[in-house]
Design a protein around this motif. Structure first.
Motif, PDB file in Angstrom:
ATOM      1  N   GLY B 200       0.837  -1.071  -0.024  1.00  0.00           N
ATOM      2  CA  GLY B 200      -0.042  -0.150  -0.150  1.00  0.00           C
ATOM      3  C   GLY B 200       1.029   1.248   0.043  1.00  0.00           C
ATOM      4  O   GLY B 200       0.504   2.120  -0.765  1.00  0.00           O
ATOM      5  N   ILE B 201       2.023   1.265   0.650  1.00  0.00           N
ATOM      6  CA  ILE B 201       2.675   2.363   0.687  1.00  0.00           C
ATOM      7  C   ILE B 201       3.633   2.824  -0.709  1.00  0.00           C
ATOM      8  O   ILE B 201       3.328   3.795  -1.079  1.00  0.00           O
ATOM      9  CB  ILE B 201       3.973   2.326   1.954  1.00  0.00           C
ATOM     10  CG1 ILE B 201       3.114   2.378   3.393  1.00  0.00           C
ATOM     11  CG2 ILE B 201       4.960   3.359   1.564  1.00  0.00           C
ATOM     12  CD1 ILE B 201       4.293   2.230   4.340  1.00  0.00           C
ATOM     13  N   CYS B 202       3.717   1.542  -1.230  1.00  0.00           N
ATOM     14  CA  CYS B 202       4.203   1.641  -2.633  1.00  0.00           C
ATOM     15  C   CYS B 202       3.138   2.427  -3.619  1.00  0.00           C
ATOM     16  O   CYS B 202       3.538   2.974  -4.465  1.00  0.00           O
ATOM     17  CB  CYS B 202       4.896   0.447  -3.202  1.00  0.00           C
ATOM     18  SG  CYS B 202       6.222  -0.175  -2.219  1.00  0.00           S
ATOM     19  N   GLN B 203       1.917   1.855  -3.486  1.00  0.00           N
ATOM     20  CA  GLN B 203       0.782   2.367  -4.138  1.00  0.00           C
ATOM     21  C   GLN B 203       0.871   4.038  -3.911  1.00  0.00           C
ATOM     22  O   GLN B 203       0.421   4.710  -4.851  1.00  0.00           O
ATOM     23  CB  GLN B 203      -0.514   1.753  -3.751  1.00  0.00           C
ATOM     24  CG  GLN B 203      -0.687   0.407  -4.350  1.00  0.00           C
ATOM     25  CD  GLN B 203      -1.188   0.440  -5.719  1.00  0.00           C
ATOM     26  OE1 GLN B 203      -0.976   1.283  -6.455  1.00  0.00           O
ATOM     27  NE2 GLN B 203      -1.611  -0.917  -6.324  1.00  0.00           N
ATOM     28  N   LEU B 204       0.740   4.385  -2.715  1.00  0.00           N
ATOM     29  CA  LEU B 204       0.706   5.723  -2.371  1.00  0.00           C
ATOM     30  C   LEU B 204       1.936   6.384  -3.020  1.00  0.00           C
ATOM     31  O   LEU B 204       1.577   7.544  -3.550  1.00  0.00           O
ATOM     32  CB  LEU B 204       0.976   6.029  -0.801  1.00  0.00           C
ATOM     33  CG  LEU B 204      -0.151   5.404   0.171  1.00  0.00           C
ATOM     34  CD1 LEU B 204       0.109   5.599   1.452  1.00  0.00           C
ATOM     35  CD2 LEU B 204      -1.502   6.351  -0.100  1.00  0.00           C
ATOM     36  N   ALA B 211      -6.164   4.290  -8.137  1.00  0.00           N
ATOM     37  CA  ALA B 211      -5.327   3.054  -8.089  1.00  0.00           C
ATOM     38  C   ALA B 211      -5.309   2.739  -6.524  1.00  0.00           C
ATOM     39  O   ALA B 211      -5.338   1.463  -6.411  1.00  0.00           O
ATOM     40  CB  ALA B 211      -4.135   3.147  -8.716  1.00  0.00           C
ATOM     41  N   ILE B 212      -5.189   3.353  -5.809  1.00  0.00           N
ATOM     42  CA  ILE B 212      -5.037   3.345  -4.301  1.00  0.00           C
ATOM     43  C   ILE B 212      -6.355   2.622  -3.919  1.00  0.00           C
ATOM     44  O   ILE B 212      -6.310   1.629  -3.143  1.00  0.00           O
ATOM     45  CB  ILE B 212      -4.753   4.629  -3.340  1.00  0.00           C
ATOM     46  CG1 ILE B 212      -3.234   5.195  -3.906  1.00  0.00           C
ATOM     47  CG2 ILE B 212      -4.867   4.206  -1.937  1.00  0.00           C
ATOM     48  CD1 ILE B 212      -2.894   6.372  -3.397  1.00  0.00           C
ATOM     49  N   LEU B 271       7.411   7.507   2.900  1.00  0.00           N
ATOM     50  CA  LEU B 271       6.287   8.277   3.345  1.00  0.00           C
ATOM     51  C   LEU B 271       6.549   9.815   3.165  1.00  0.00           C
ATOM     52  O   LEU B 271       5.911  10.592   2.742  1.00  0.00           O
ATOM     53  CB  LEU B 271       5.883   7.924   4.737  1.00  0.00           C
ATOM     54  CG  LEU B 271       4.843   6.777   4.753  1.00  0.00           C
ATOM     55  CD1 LEU B 271       4.603   6.452   6.147  1.00  0.00           C
ATOM     56  CD2 LEU B 271       3.616   7.056   3.989  1.00  0.00           C
ATOM     57  N   LEU B 272       7.914  10.124   3.328  1.00  0.00           N
ATOM     58  CA  LEU B 272       8.703  11.376   3.176  1.00  0.00           C
ATOM     59  C   LEU B 272       8.522  11.689   1.770  1.00  0.00           C
ATOM     60  O   LEU B 272       8.175  12.813   1.595  1.00  0.00           O
ATOM     61  CB  LEU B 272      10.157  11.079   3.442  1.00  0.00           C
ATOM     62  CG  LEU B 272      10.571  12.938   3.769  1.00  0.00           C
ATOM     63  CD1 LEU B 272      10.026  13.638   4.620  1.00  0.00           C
ATOM     64  CD2 LEU B 272      12.308  12.798   4.110  1.00  0.00           C
ATOM     65  N   ARG B 273       8.646  10.767   0.728  1.00  0.00           N
ATOM     66  CA  ARG B 273       8.577  11.328  -0.563  1.00  0.00           C
ATOM     67  C   ARG B 273       7.119  11.649  -0.634  1.00  0.00           C
ATOM     68  O   ARG B 273       7.045  12.666  -1.498  1.00  0.00           O
ATOM     69  CB  ARG B 273       8.814   9.854  -1.628  1.00  0.00           C
ATOM     70  CG  ARG B 273      10.354   9.681  -1.561  1.00  0.00           C
ATOM     71  CD  ARG B 273      10.711   8.476  -2.613  1.00  0.00           C
ATOM     72  NE  ARG B 273      11.848   8.210  -2.670  1.00  0.00           N
ATOM     73  CZ  ARG B 273      12.477   6.939  -2.871  1.00  0.00           C
ATOM     74  NH1 ARG B 273      11.546   6.374  -3.571  1.00  0.00           N
ATOM     75  NH2 ARG B 273      13.306   6.500  -2.801  1.00  0.00           N
TER      76      ARG B 273
END
Lengths: 241, 289
Positions: B200-204, B211-212, B271-273
């Motif tokens: 999920g984090i990669c989807q974000l 898509a999320i 998450l910082l990205r």
């Protein structure tokens, strides 16, 4: 001339080694300061209240110290290369080789430590930057809310999930070990079968080995006889001539 | 120390003499291989790692002349272990040659193990691109040999590095595949929410709200218990914050999750990205108004 050349090389070597030792001392001091800076950054970053000023100030000094350590490491690498060339041209001497290996180990150790501390500081800085916010009243709300049973239950569940992750790691290791042991058992079963077949055929193998040994010794005898005959023929021919 | 070094050099000289001489009785390569092995052992005892590595490479050449590929591969592995202490590039090339030889004789599991070792060397050198390539090869070989556990370990490493290199779709596919496999295993199914959180984090990071949302629905179908977890809540709230372009809400959600479960450095980086992109978008909106 040769003594003068060797004297020059020796003095060059000693000078390089002295400089290397000085840089190693400087690196040791700067690495410990860098580690302390990282620890202070951790303490500064953990509290959300004063997250405004410490990152900027510590970030600037941290960046300059990092570049300083990097340049010192590069200089030490150059000096090690020079010492290596000097040692190669001076000829093989065991004490010189050992000292060179010692310096190389020290450089490697410093590089690893610098990389590790840099990774730690980067991780902490990213963490602080991710969680920093312009509103401070949220922190007060979290502080007041942290005593409620719901929060404690959630924290407990997070701990349980952490334990589950660790158990997963152990289980995956156990499964890998079991798979390897299974394949090993299959291999040993095959080996046992092959060894039994080999045992059945062992008398045949022994006779075969005996034949091989006999043939080899016969070949050796034939070769020796031929050489002896040729030698005798040469001696007789020489005497008769 | 010094006598070991001189003994090693003596053995090496004997071996070179054997190689240059005739092979009238017996095989000169076998005798030279024996002497090279003794020489390399002496060099190892003397801690002369470069000399030991070079001598093991000569030993490998002798074994190749004798058409003994397994011994040659093993000699390359020994050379790589010696070079590991002084020269990483040489160590990697030795392991690469060993892997090629093991593939020739069909020992794929050993080839996979040494590919993983190459990947770990590159990881230590922080060369993420090469580490990713070799972890991927290693995972393929382990999969060919049906060693699923080791293959999954390598795949998780591939997914981790792919996300760091911003190849998010590859990372998502791997994490979802591992989650699907873990669901079928009674022992591993409690860790599925961790894998789904990573996916999920990669989807974000891909910044696609539709898509999320689709991914979250798919995860609920995959694992019915996932919708009740805090990981799902975190992903859903972050998706809502991204939809509303609200950086403060994003920060609050992440901070609340972090106060319960501290985020590791990989999640922090990703998450910082997301936050940086969200902040940039918000600034654009402010400039427009």
């Amino acid at each position: 001339m040769r003594d003068t050349n060797l004297e020059l090389q020796e003095s060059g070597w000693e000078e390089l080694r002295k400089e290397a030792r000085k840089i190693e001392g400087d690196l040791d001091v700067k690495l410990s300061s860098y580690a302390k800076l990282g620890a202070r950054f951790t303490q500064g970053g953990s509290g959300y209240v004063d997250s405004g000023s410490p990152p900027i100030g510590s970030s600037r000094s941290w960046k300059s110290m990092e570049m300083e350590i990097q340049s010192l490491l590069e200089k030490l690498l150059d000096i090690n290369d020079s010492m290596s060339r000097c040692a190669a041209s001076a000829g093989p001497a065991t004490s010189v080789t050992q000292k060179l290996a010692r310096h190389r180990d020290i450089l490697h150790e410093f590089t690893q430590e610098f990389r590790r501390i840099k990774g730690n500081i980067n991780s902490m800085r990213e963490h602080a930057e991710l969680l920093s916010s312009v509103r401070d009243d949220i922190t007060d709300f979290k502080t007041s809310g942290s005593m409620s049973p719901r929060m404690q239950l959630l924290r407990e569940r997070a701990s349980i999930h952490g334990n589950i992750s660790h158990i997963d790691d152990v289980i995956s290791q156990a499964q890998a070990t079991r798979a390897v042991l299974g394949s090993q058992r299959t291999l040993f079963t095959d080996v046992q079968g092959k060894v039994k077949v080999l045992g059945d055929k062992f008398p045949m193998i022994r006779s075969l080995l005996g034949s091989i040994r006999r043939r080899r010794s016969r070949d050796t005898l034939i070769l020796s006889a031929v050489i002896a005959a040729c030698t005798l023929f040469l001696i007789i021919y020489w005497l008769s001539k | 120390m010094a006598d070991q070094l001189s003994k090693g050099e003596e053995f090496e000289k004997k071996a070179e003499k054997k190689l240059s001489g005739w092979g009238l009785f017996g095989s000169k390569y076998e005798d030279a291989a024996d002497l090279f092995d003794k020489a390399a052992n002496c060099f190892k005892l003397a801690k002369s790692w470069d000399k030991a590595g070079a001598t093991y490479l000569k030993l490998a050449s002798c074994h190749l002349k004798l058409e003994s590929k397994h011994e040659a591969a093993q000699a390359h592995v020994d050379a790589a272990h010696c070079y590991k202490k002084t020269n990483i590039n040489e160590s990697v090339s030795c392991l690469d040659r060993a892997v090629n030889l093991f593939c020739d004789i069909g020992r794929l599991s050993m080839a996979a193990r040494y590919l993983k070792e190459i990947a770990e060397l590159y990881e230590g050198e922080q060369n993420i691109e090469q580490a990713l390539v070799y972890y991927e090869k290693s995972a393929d070989f382990f999969q060919n040999e049906e060693v699923t556990t080791s293959a999954n370990q390598c795949k998780q490493k591939v997914a981790q590095f792919a996300a760091q290199l911003e190849q998010y779709q590859k990372s998502i596919d791997i994490y979802e595949e591992i989650a699907r496999q873990s669901l079928n295993n009674n022992l591993l199914k409690y860790g599925v929410k961790g894998h789904l959180l990573n996916a999920g984090i990669c989807q974000l990071c891909k910044e696609d709200v539709v898509a999320i949302t689709n991914a979250l629905e798919r995860y609920q179908e995959l694992d019915p218990t996932f919708s009740g977890t805090r990981e799902y809540r975190l992903l859903a709230d972050i998706a809502a914050a991204i939809d509303e372009e609200d950086v403060a809400k994003f920060t609050d959600v992440v901070k609340e999750f972090d106060s319960m479960t501290p985020l590791d450095s990989w999640k922090t980086t990703l998450l910082l990205r997301v936050k940086e992109k969200l902040k940039a978008k918000e600034l654009e909106e402010d400039d427009l108004t």
